[in-house]
Design an enzyme around this catalytic site. Sequence first.
Site, PDB file in Angstrom:
ATOM      1  N   CYS A 100     -10.482  -0.947  -3.705  1.00 36.27           N
ATOM      2  CA  CYS A 100     -10.049   0.368  -4.199  1.00 36.27           C
ATOM      3  C   CYS A 100     -10.975   0.809  -5.337  1.00 36.27           C
ATOM      4  O   CYS A 100     -10.645   1.735  -6.078  1.00 36.27           O
ATOM      5  CB  CYS A 100      -8.595   0.334  -4.646  1.00 36.27           C
ATOM      6  SG  CYS A 100      -8.252  -0.950  -5.844  1.00 36.27           S
ATOM      7  N   GLN A 160       0.844  -1.208   0.000  1.00 35.64           N
ATOM      8  CA  GLN A 160       0.000   0.000   0.000  1.00 35.64           C
ATOM      9  C   GLN A 160       0.873   1.248   0.000  1.00 35.64           C
ATOM     10  O   GLN A 160       1.819   1.329   0.783  1.00 35.64           O
ATOM     11  CB  GLN A 160      -0.920  -0.004   1.232  1.00 35.64           C
ATOM     12  CG  GLN A 160      -1.983  -1.092   1.198  1.00 35.64           C
ATOM     13  CD  GLN A 160      -3.119  -0.810   0.219  1.00 35.64           C
ATOM     14  OE1 GLN A 160      -3.080   0.151  -0.551  1.00 35.64           O
ATOM     15  NE2 GLN A 160      -4.120  -1.656   0.219  1.00 35.64           N
ATOM     16  N   TYR A 180      -5.986 -12.557  -1.924  1.00 40.70           N
ATOM     17  CA  TYR A 180      -5.285 -11.415  -2.533  1.00 40.70           C
ATOM     18  C   TYR A 180      -4.360 -10.806  -1.461  1.00 40.70           C
ATOM     19  O   TYR A 180      -4.461  -9.631  -1.110  1.00 40.70           O
ATOM     20  CB  TYR A 180      -6.268 -10.367  -3.058  1.00 40.70           C
ATOM     21  CG  TYR A 180      -7.288 -10.936  -4.007  1.00 40.70           C
ATOM     22  CD1 TYR A 180      -7.059 -10.933  -5.383  1.00 40.70           C
ATOM     23  CD2 TYR A 180      -8.467 -11.513  -3.543  1.00 40.70           C
ATOM     24  CE1 TYR A 180      -7.979 -11.474  -6.258  1.00 40.70           C
ATOM     25  CE2 TYR A 180      -9.392 -12.059  -4.404  1.00 40.70           C
ATOM     26  CZ  TYR A 180      -9.156 -12.031  -5.765  1.00 40.70           C
ATOM     27  OH  TYR A 180     -10.067 -12.568  -6.634  1.00 40.70           O
TER      28      TYR A 180
HETATM   29  C1  LIG Z   1      -5.005  -4.517  -3.830  1.00 40.92           C
HETATM   30  S1  LIG Z   1      -3.667  -5.636  -3.704  1.00 40.92           S
HETATM   31  C2  LIG Z   1      -3.810  -6.124  -2.015  1.00 40.92           C
HETATM   32  C3  LIG Z   1      -2.595  -6.767  -1.407  1.00 40.92           C
HETATM   33  C4  LIG Z   1      -2.593  -6.882   0.111  1.00 40.92           C
HETATM   34  N1  LIG Z   1      -3.828  -7.386   0.617  1.00 40.92           N
HETATM   35  C5  LIG Z   1      -2.218  -5.562   0.764  1.00 40.92           C
HETATM   36  O1  LIG Z   1      -3.067  -4.938   1.428  1.00 40.92           O
HETATM   37  O2  LIG Z   1      -1.074  -5.130   0.621  1.00 40.92           O
HETATM   38  C6  LIG Z   1      -4.247  -6.993  -4.641  1.00 40.92           C
HETATM   39  C7  LIG Z   1      -3.299  -8.169  -4.703  1.00 40.92           C
HETATM   40  O3  LIG Z   1      -3.958  -9.230  -5.421  1.00 40.92           O
HETATM   41  C8  LIG Z   1      -3.020  -9.893  -6.238  1.00 40.92           C
HETATM   42  N2  LIG Z   1      -3.826 -10.582  -7.270  1.00 40.92           N
HETATM   43  C9  LIG Z   1      -4.310 -10.087  -8.436  1.00 40.92           C
HETATM   44  N3  LIG Z   1      -5.092 -10.999  -9.054  1.00 40.92           N
HETATM   45  C10 LIG Z   1      -5.111 -12.093  -8.262  1.00 40.92           C
HETATM   46  C11 LIG Z   1      -5.753 -13.371  -8.338  1.00 40.92           C
HETATM   47  N4  LIG Z   1      -6.544 -13.697  -9.372  1.00 40.92           N
HETATM   48  N5  LIG Z   1      -5.556 -14.255  -7.340  1.00 40.92           N
HETATM   49  C12 LIG Z   1      -4.759 -13.950  -6.274  1.00 40.92           C
HETATM   50  N6  LIG Z   1      -4.118 -12.758  -6.145  1.00 40.92           N
HETATM   51  C13 LIG Z   1      -4.295 -11.835  -7.117  1.00 40.92           C
HETATM   52  C14 LIG Z   1      -2.090  -8.798  -6.698  1.00 40.92           C
HETATM   53  O4  LIG Z   1      -0.831  -9.308  -7.083  1.00 40.92           O
HETATM   54  C15 LIG Z   1      -1.991  -7.928  -5.425  1.00 40.92           C
HETATM   55  O5  LIG Z   1      -0.927  -8.333  -4.611  1.00 40.92           O
END
Ligand SMILES: C[S@@+](CC[C@H](N)C(=O)[O-])C[C@H]1O[C@@H](n2cnc3c(N)ncnc32)[C@H](O)[C@@H]1O
Length: 477
Positions: free
Chosen positions: A433, A308, A337
């Site tokens: 977001c 973040q 995620y």
């Molecule tokens: C908004 S970020 C949130 C990360 C974490 N929760 C944080 O607060 O730092 C979304 C995350 O989802 C991952 N991501 C995207 N598509 C995904 C999927 N289909 N399955 C699992 N992870 C995924 C991205 O790489 C990223 O790290």
Amino acid sequence: MNDEVETLLSQPPLKSKKYQKKVRVMLEKNAVIEVLIEDLSHDGKGVAKVENLVFFVDNALPGERIQMRVLKVTKKMGYGKVEERLSTSPERNEAIDMTYLRSGIADLGHLNYEAQLIFKTKQVKDSLYKMADIKDIDVPLTLGMDQPFAYRNKAQVPVRRVSGQLETGFFRKNSHDLMPIEDFYIQDKEIDNLLVFVRDLLRRYDLKACDEKEQSGLIRHLIVRRGHYSGEIMLIIVTTRPKIFRIEQIIEKIVAEFPALVSVIQNINDQNTNAILGKEFRTLYGKDTITDQMLGNTYAISAQSFYQVNTEMAEKLYQTAIDFADVKPDDVVIDAYSGIGTIGLSFAKHVQHVYGVEVVAAAVHDAQKNAAANGIDNVTYVCDSAEKAMEKWVKDGIKPTIIIVDPPRKGLTESFIKVSANVQPEKIIYISCNPATMARDIKLYEELGYKLTKVQPVDLFPQTHHCEVVSLLEKRN
Ligand SMILES: C[S@@+](CC[C@H](N)C(=O)[O-])C[C@H]1O[C@@H](n2cnc3c(N)ncnc32)[C@H](O)[C@@H]1O
């Protein structure tokens, strides 16, 4: 506005197709008409209505009357620009430097901060109403910052040749024309200082900036991350080719000036694409990661991992999620995620077990290292898509009591929502977001037996239209 358009628009609206067509012809490109800005769009543009056409206008606020020049008209909408502002909203921040609006760095910076928080609260309320038909939920005011500037712990800056000289800055909105910038307004000031220092060194060592048209040059982007609490800095140099002439000397000089620089990474991107990063990463100096702290835990963050950008407000976001979850020691939590594990590891000490899933391998590696570094052993992180991992966990008989989701802007897939609702956790915490996709997904959760009970927007991106929100869904009895 020419006389004919004025006469047409002053008439009571005649709804005949012929009339509409005539209005449309008169509203052709470059016409100038007086309009009242009635609202702000989700991306912070002023909204004006001319007959049944909606126009979007940059740098125009609700209540302002403007002379609008028509830039483009399509079948359903139009785009205009302010030719002259005839009245000024009391919520306008007159002090904003126009560079930040033109580049999109701070595309809501023309609205005062109090009004920005109200705008974001309304975004969430409107999305829940329009996309999920939910009217009966209290959406409290967006949690804001006391000092809503210089908060970003990460910079991604294009490097281009401008007037014969290597420059760092930001692209003008909807273009690839680089506007040279030294003070990025919402970035950590130490990051701005480092960028100027590196830019001057690259000039001195005569390294060539990328030229997209001629497909020449070496340096494409500079990315800098700085730990909010630790102060540790990572510099990523994105290049078109592997060889950087005299890079050892350059790094030596940067470290001498910025001793907190603990990691220099090269990323090679030789593709003709808008994607910033290529596939290959090389550590040129120091560690592969920087460390930082959040809510008392220490985190290693590698170049590829999501982290973040506003640490102070991300802590408030996670704390809100923890409060919403109201955890018990026997809770089993899924952190979908999960990135580098920041949310799941904040929960781990209070629950029985946390299962995390993340698609980026480097981030999963960071999460595993982070668990060990914080002495947390009741967590399991897997590298997979959230959909596949969720199905597998269910097959393996794992029964989560709380599922936390924090997907990218596009939100969840229908299949993830169905599998996660089917396993019947007591609570689902949705961190988003993008209020529109969150509301769409909440609608499906509501159809599958869950009720939205709490919502809290948190301002992770002051001065921009971006909006972060955490929601609690609870299983209906
Ligand atoms: C908004 S970020 C949130 C990360 C974490 N929760 C944080 O607060 O730092 C979304 C995350 O989802 C991952 N991501 C995207 N598509 C995904 C999927 N289909 N399955 C699992 N992870 C995924 C991205 O790489 C990223 O790290």
